[in-house]
Scaffold this motif. Structure first.
Motif, PDB file in Angstrom:
ATOM      1  N   ILE A  25       0.814  -1.208   0.000  1.00 42.05           N
ATOM      2  CA  ILE A  25       0.000   0.000   0.000  1.00 42.05           C
ATOM      3  C   ILE A  25       0.853   1.266   0.000  1.00 42.05           C
ATOM      4  O   ILE A  25       0.596   2.179  -0.775  1.00 42.05           O
ATOM      5  CB  ILE A  25      -0.982  -0.010   1.191  1.00 42.05           C
ATOM      6  N   ILE A  26       1.880   1.328   0.844  1.00 43.72           N
ATOM      7  CA  ILE A  26       2.662   2.571   0.938  1.00 43.72           C
ATOM      8  C   ILE A  26       4.074   2.429   0.416  1.00 43.72           C
ATOM      9  O   ILE A  26       4.853   3.374   0.489  1.00 43.72           O
ATOM     10  CB  ILE A  26       2.713   3.120   2.379  1.00 43.72           C
ATOM     11  N   GLY A  27       4.422   1.275  -0.100  1.00 44.00           N
ATOM     12  CA  GLY A  27       5.783   1.050  -0.567  1.00 44.00           C
ATOM     13  C   GLY A  27       6.079   1.789  -1.855  1.00 44.00           C
ATOM     14  O   GLY A  27       5.194   2.274  -2.544  1.00 44.00           O
ATOM     15  N   GLY A  28       7.326   1.850  -2.152  1.00 44.50           N
ATOM     16  CA  GLY A  28       7.763   2.522  -3.361  1.00 44.50           C
ATOM     17  C   GLY A  28       8.526   3.783  -3.031  1.00 44.50           C
ATOM     18  O   GLY A  28       8.661   4.183  -1.878  1.00 44.50           O
ATOM     19  N   LYS A  29       8.992   4.390  -4.054  1.00 46.25           N
ATOM     20  CA  LYS A  29       9.864   5.549  -3.909  1.00 46.25           C
ATOM     21  C   LYS A  29       9.123   6.809  -3.470  1.00 46.25           C
ATOM     22  O   LYS A  29       9.676   7.637  -2.761  1.00 46.25           O
ATOM     23  CB  LYS A  29      10.548   5.783  -5.255  1.00 46.25           C
ATOM     24  N   TRP A  30       7.856   6.963  -3.860  1.00 48.26           N
ATOM     25  CA  TRP A  30       7.200   8.249  -3.694  1.00 48.26           C
ATOM     26  C   TRP A  30       6.036   8.285  -2.713  1.00 48.26           C
ATOM     27  O   TRP A  30       5.714   9.350  -2.180  1.00 48.26           O
ATOM     28  CB  TRP A  30       6.695   8.743  -5.058  1.00 48.26           C
ATOM     29  N   LYS A  31       5.356   7.194  -2.479  1.00 44.33           N
ATOM     30  CA  LYS A  31       4.129   7.240  -1.681  1.00 44.33           C
ATOM     31  C   LYS A  31       4.311   7.794  -0.273  1.00 44.33           C
ATOM     32  O   LYS A  31       3.510   8.627   0.154  1.00 44.33           O
ATOM     33  CB  LYS A  31       3.454   5.871  -1.649  1.00 44.33           C
ATOM     34  N   PRO A  32       5.339   7.388   0.477  1.00 43.53           N
ATOM     35  CA  PRO A  32       5.492   7.997   1.809  1.00 43.53           C
ATOM     36  C   PRO A  32       5.687   9.517   1.736  1.00 43.53           C
ATOM     37  O   PRO A  32       5.123  10.256   2.548  1.00 43.53           O
ATOM     38  CB  PRO A  32       6.724   7.294   2.390  1.00 43.53           C
ATOM     39  N   SER A  33       6.432   9.984   0.744  1.00 44.34           N
ATOM     40  CA  SER A  33       6.626  11.434   0.588  1.00 44.34           C
ATOM     41  C   SER A  33       5.326  12.129   0.236  1.00 44.34           C
ATOM     42  O   SER A  33       5.022  13.209   0.761  1.00 44.34           O
ATOM     43  CB  SER A  33       7.659  11.720  -0.510  1.00 44.34           C
ATOM     44  N   ILE A  34       4.551  11.528  -0.637  1.00 45.87           N
ATOM     45  CA  ILE A  34       3.264  12.110  -1.029  1.00 45.87           C
ATOM     46  C   ILE A  34       2.333  12.193   0.180  1.00 45.87           C
ATOM     47  O   ILE A  34       1.715  13.240   0.427  1.00 45.87           O
ATOM     48  CB  ILE A  34       2.626  11.290  -2.169  1.00 45.87           C
ATOM     49  N   ILE A  35       2.256  11.119   0.949  1.00 44.31           N
ATOM     50  CA  ILE A  35       1.406  11.119   2.148  1.00 44.31           C
ATOM     51  C   ILE A  35       1.865  12.198   3.122  1.00 44.31           C
ATOM     52  O   ILE A  35       1.055  12.960   3.663  1.00 44.31           O
ATOM     53  CB  ILE A  35       1.410   9.725   2.821  1.00 44.31           C
ATOM     54  N   HIS A  36       3.180  12.291   3.343  1.00 47.83           N
ATOM     55  CA  HIS A  36       3.724  13.303   4.259  1.00 47.83           C
ATOM     56  C   HIS A  36       3.380  14.710   3.779  1.00 47.83           C
ATOM     57  O   HIS A  36       2.973  15.561   4.572  1.00 47.83           O
ATOM     58  CB  HIS A  36       5.239  13.128   4.386  1.00 47.83           C
ATOM     59  N   MET A  37       3.521  14.964   2.498  1.00 42.61           N
ATOM     60  CA  MET A  37       3.246  16.308   1.991  1.00 42.61           C
ATOM     61  C   MET A  37       1.769  16.654   2.055  1.00 42.61           C
ATOM     62  O   MET A  37       1.409  17.780   2.407  1.00 42.61           O
ATOM     63  CB  MET A  37       3.789  16.448   0.585  1.00 42.61           C
ATOM     64  N   ILE A  47       1.448  21.707  -6.316  1.00 45.55           N
ATOM     65  CA  ILE A  47       2.330  21.885  -5.161  1.00 45.55           C
ATOM     66  C   ILE A  47       3.137  20.619  -4.913  1.00 45.55           C
ATOM     67  O   ILE A  47       4.339  20.683  -4.624  1.00 45.55           O
ATOM     68  CB  ILE A  47       1.515  22.288  -3.911  1.00 45.55           C
ATOM     69  N   LEU A  48       2.484  19.462  -5.040  1.00 45.94           N
ATOM     70  CA  LEU A  48       3.206  18.191  -4.892  1.00 45.94           C
ATOM     71  C   LEU A  48       4.293  18.080  -5.951  1.00 45.94           C
ATOM     72  O   LEU A  48       5.430  17.714  -5.657  1.00 45.94           O
ATOM     73  CB  LEU A  48       2.238  17.013  -4.995  1.00 45.94           C
ATOM     74  N   LEU A  49       3.956  18.411  -7.181  1.00 47.80           N
ATOM     75  CA  LEU A  49       4.917  18.330  -8.281  1.00 47.80           C
ATOM     76  C   LEU A  49       6.091  19.287  -8.059  1.00 47.80           C
ATOM     77  O   LEU A  49       7.246  18.944  -8.317  1.00 47.80           O
ATOM     78  CB  LEU A  49       4.204  18.644  -9.594  1.00 47.80           C
ATOM     79  N   LYS A  50       5.803  20.446  -7.525  1.00 51.29           N
ATOM     80  CA  LYS A  50       6.849  21.435  -7.245  1.00 51.29           C
ATOM     81  C   LYS A  50       7.764  20.982  -6.103  1.00 51.29           C
ATOM     82  O   LYS A  50       8.964  21.205  -6.135  1.00 51.29           O
ATOM     83  CB  LYS A  50       6.188  22.769  -6.883  1.00 51.29           C
ATOM     84  N   ASN A  51       7.198  20.320  -5.096  1.00 47.54           N
ATOM     85  CA  ASN A  51       7.964  19.898  -3.930  1.00 47.54           C
ATOM     86  C   ASN A  51       8.735  18.602  -4.137  1.00 47.54           C
ATOM     87  O   ASN A  51       9.735  18.365  -3.476  1.00 47.54           O
ATOM     88  CB  ASN A  51       7.046  19.753  -2.714  1.00 47.54           C
ATOM     89  N   ILE A  52       8.244  17.732  -5.006  1.00 47.25           N
ATOM     90  CA  ILE A  52       8.947  16.493  -5.314  1.00 47.25           C
ATOM     91  C   ILE A  52       9.535  16.679  -6.718  1.00 47.25           C
ATOM     92  O   ILE A  52       8.997  16.192  -7.710  1.00 47.25           O
ATOM     93  CB  ILE A  52       8.014  15.261  -5.259  1.00 47.25           C
ATOM     94  N   THR A  53      10.618  17.392  -6.795  1.00 49.64           N
ATOM     95  CA  THR A  53      11.154  17.826  -8.086  1.00 49.64           C
ATOM     96  C   THR A  53      11.596  16.675  -8.984  1.00 49.64           C
ATOM     97  O   THR A  53      11.611  16.820 -10.196  1.00 49.64           O
ATOM     98  CB  THR A  53      12.334  18.797  -7.878  1.00 49.64           C
ATOM     99  N   GLU A  54      11.920  15.531  -8.416  1.00 46.89           N
ATOM    100  CA  GLU A  54      12.425  14.420  -9.213  1.00 46.89           C
ATOM    101  C   GLU A  54      11.329  13.537  -9.799  1.00 46.89           C
ATOM    102  O   GLU A  54      11.600  12.667 -10.607  1.00 46.89           O
ATOM    103  CB  GLU A  54      13.360  13.529  -8.372  1.00 46.89           C
ATOM    104  N   ILE A  55      10.083  13.735  -9.407  1.00 51.54           N
ATOM    105  CA  ILE A  55       8.989  12.876  -9.869  1.00 51.54           C
ATOM    106  C   ILE A  55       8.421  13.407 -11.189  1.00 51.54           C
ATOM    107  O   ILE A  55       8.354  14.613 -11.400  1.00 51.54           O
ATOM    108  CB  ILE A  55       7.875  12.778  -8.790  1.00 51.54           C
TER     109      ILE A  55
END
Length: 122
Positions: A25-37, A47-55
């Motif tokens: 459910i929360i695994g992977g490179k981005w999901k924990p960061s997305i949930i935190h943001m 805003i998510l796209l701006k804050n996670i510049t590598e995605i």
């Protein structure tokens, strides 16, 4: 036309392991960061796209859709011109916040040791 994606790991739970279930459910490179943001009010796509510049845009879209399909986040569409979409953590998703908080604290502690900077809390 509905866009459906098939997730390889969704039903992969060898030995019915609870850790694997959680990681599906929360695994992977981005999901924990997305949930935190999202939980720290960075809850709009741009805003998510701006804050996670590598995605990439497509990856962010897919991750948001998966989190929504799993009931972790809710997509709220405001009937405005132009339309506004925000994401919020559901009550089910809130049950994951202690895990995300622990990850944040662990990362903050060890990033300091490795002399890496970290994102602001908000």
């Amino acid at each position: 036309m509905e866009n459906t994606t098939i997730r390889k790991t969704k039903d992969f739970t060898p030995g019915n392991c609870p850790v694997v279930y959680c990681m599906n459910i929360i695994g992977g490179k981005w999901k924990p960061s997305i949930i935190h943001m999202i939980r720290t009010d960075r809850n709009r796509y741009s805003i998510l796209l701006k804050n996670i510049t590598e995605i990439s845009k497509q990856t962010l879209t897919n991750q948001l859709r998966e989190l929504e399909a799993d009931g972790i986040i809710e997509r709220i569409i405001y009937p405005e011109i132009p339309p506004r979409v925000e994401y919020k953590i559901t009550s089910y998703g809130s049950s994951l916040l202690p895990i995300i908080d622990s990850m944040y604290q662990w990362g903050r502690q060890y990033m300091a040791i490795d002399k890496k900077s970290y994102c602001d809390e908000k």
